[in-house]
Design an enzyme around this catalytic site. Structure first.
Site, short mmCIF file in Angstrom:
data_model
loop_
_atom_site.label_atom_id
_atom_site.label_comp_id
_atom_site.label_asym_id
_atom_site.label_seq_id
_atom_site.Cartn_x
_atom_site.Cartn_y
_atom_site.Cartn_z
N THR A 1 0.86 -1.19 0.00
CA THR A 1 0.00 0.00 0.00
C THR A 1 0.89 1.23 0.00
OG1 THR A 1 -1.47 1.38 1.35
CG2 THR A 1 -0.23 -0.29 2.53
N ASP B 1 0.17 3.89 1.47
CA ASP B 1 -0.09 4.69 2.68
C ASP B 1 0.92 4.49 3.82
OD1 ASP B 1 -2.25 5.69 1.40
OD2 ASP B 1 -3.77 4.83 2.71
N VAL C 1 -2.59 9.96 -9.12
CA VAL C 1 -1.26 10.00 -9.72
C VAL C 1 -0.24 9.40 -8.73
CG1 VAL C 1 -0.62 12.34 -8.91
CG2 VAL C 1 0.28 11.50 -11.06
O1 F6P Z 1 -4.53 2.40 -1.15
C1 F6P Z 1 -4.65 3.41 -0.24
C2 F6P Z 1 -5.35 4.59 -0.89
O2 F6P Z 1 -4.57 5.05 -1.95
C3 F6P Z 1 -5.67 5.69 0.10
O3 F6P Z 1 -4.60 6.56 0.32
C4 F6P Z 1 -6.85 6.34 -0.55
O4 F6P Z 1 -7.66 6.98 0.39
C5 F6P Z 1 -7.56 5.18 -1.17
O5 F6P Z 1 -6.59 4.19 -1.40
C6 F6P Z 1 -8.29 5.48 -2.45
O6 F6P Z 1 -8.94 4.32 -2.85
P1 F6P Z 1 -9.68 4.13 -4.23
O7 F6P Z 1 -8.63 4.00 -5.29
O8 F6P Z 1 -10.46 2.89 -4.04
O9 F6P Z 1 -10.51 5.36 -4.43
#
Ligand code: F6P
Length: 320
Positions: free
Chosen positions: A125, A127, A250
């Site tokens: 991830t 994050d 991005v």
């Molecule tokens: O994978 C984590 C993340 O990129 C978060 O930072 C973000 O809030 C979320 O996924 C966005 O998810 P999606 O692509 O499902 O909108």
């Protein structure tokens, strides 16, 4: 252990492909058969499996995203969904599964482990919000992506003497904001983990303005609020002309930086080793430059102890 499978789940991240490559190559090197499962747990329930050979992971080490594709699955949270998935694994005689993803993906891997399927989790991830590892796959690449974007925004911020409020990803974690903020000389960084006083930021902005500093960069992690909210507040309390930039998805793309490739290779290789030893129910990571191995339960128990606060405070001190 004769046959293993690998899947990617949740939000994709640069570094997943190098990890898939490592799992497949290491498994084949040691004489195992290896299957790619497409679309995460959705594909696991649909039996969307394919036997992988070396050529299937050729030329992917430098590619962002995941060749296995990914999904966020509600269906897999149900007993029925998990049963169907286990039936498919048994049909293919698959003895072990490597799951690459975030917290939600680990919960799925834990459910399978508790039902007797051997699983190992790798932290995938951007994050960096997984306990038991200093870094997740994709985080470093995302920080670099944000840094490059902010460098460009700084050029125009300076030309037009504006305060830019830049919103970055991080639903529950401020790691991207903190690291990228420090890397780009941001004046203030707002993250979910700690409350940086908004009024103190206004003091700093006003003092800077009086000194003749007419541009400013403020980073906001999405989990603490929107860039728009921060911009309205700054507009109301200072003389700055403000603009907002939401970097969005991005941040999830792009070729993985060296660190993410190496992390993917290291953890992918280790996952196969552990499965060959019959180990299950473990989440891998990197702590203090060593591979960390924890029970999933430990990972779920608490939030990561990353030094977000330290980085945010330092950014303030360095922004004078
Ligand atoms: O994978 C984590 C993340 O990129 C978060 O930072 C973000 O809030 C979320 O996924 C966005 O998810 P999606 O692509 O499902 O909108």
């Amino acid at each position: 252990m004769k046959r293993i499978a690998v899947l990617t789940s949740g939000g994709d991240s640069p570094g997943m492909n190098p990890a898939i490559r490592a799992v497949v190559k290491k498994a084949i090197y040691h004489g195992l058969e290896v299957y790619g499962v497409y679309r995460g747990y959705e594909g696991l329930m649909d039996g969307d499996f394919r036997r992988f050979e070396l050529k299937d992971v050729g030329n992917i080490i430098h590619r962002g995203g995941t060749i296995l594709r990914s999904s966020r699955s509600e269906r897999f949270k149900t007993e029925e969904g998990q049963k169907v998935a286990i039936d498919h694994l048994q049909k293919y005689n698959i003895d072990g599964l490597v799951v690459i993803g975030g917290d939600g993906s680990y919960r799925g891997a834990n459910a399978l482990h508790r039902k007797g399927v051997k699983t190992i989790g790798l932290p995938g991830t951007i994050d960096n919000d997984i306990n038991g590892t200093d870094f997740t796959l994709g985080f470093s690449t995302a920080v670099n992506t944000v840094m490059e974007a902010v460098d460009k925004i700084r050029d125009t911020a300076t030309s037009h003497e504006r305060a830019f409020i830049i919103e970055v990803m991080g639903r529950d974690a401020g790691d991207i904001a903190a690291w990228a903020g420090l890397a780009t000389g941001a004046e203030s960084i707002f993250v979910p983990e700690n409350i940086t006083a908004k009024d103190k930021m206004i003091d700093r902005l006003n003092k800077g303005y009086e000194r003749g500093k007419k541009h400013s960069i403020i980073l906001v992690a999405e989990g603490i609020g929107t860039a728009e909210e921060f911009a309205s507040y700054i507009k109301e309390k200072t003389n700055y002309d403000t603009r907002v930039s939401v970097l969005g998805h991005v941040q999830r793309g792009g070729s993985p930086v060296a660190f993410d490739r190496i992390l993917g290779a290291t953890l992918g290789g280790k996952a196969v080793e552990l499965l060959m030893e019959g180990v299950s129910g473990k989440a891998l990571g990197l702590e203090k430059n060593e591979i960390s191995i924890y029970d999933y339960e430990y990972v779920f128990k608490e939030k990561p102890k990353h030094p977000i606060q330290v980085l945010c405070n330092l950014a303030i001190e360095l922004s004078i």
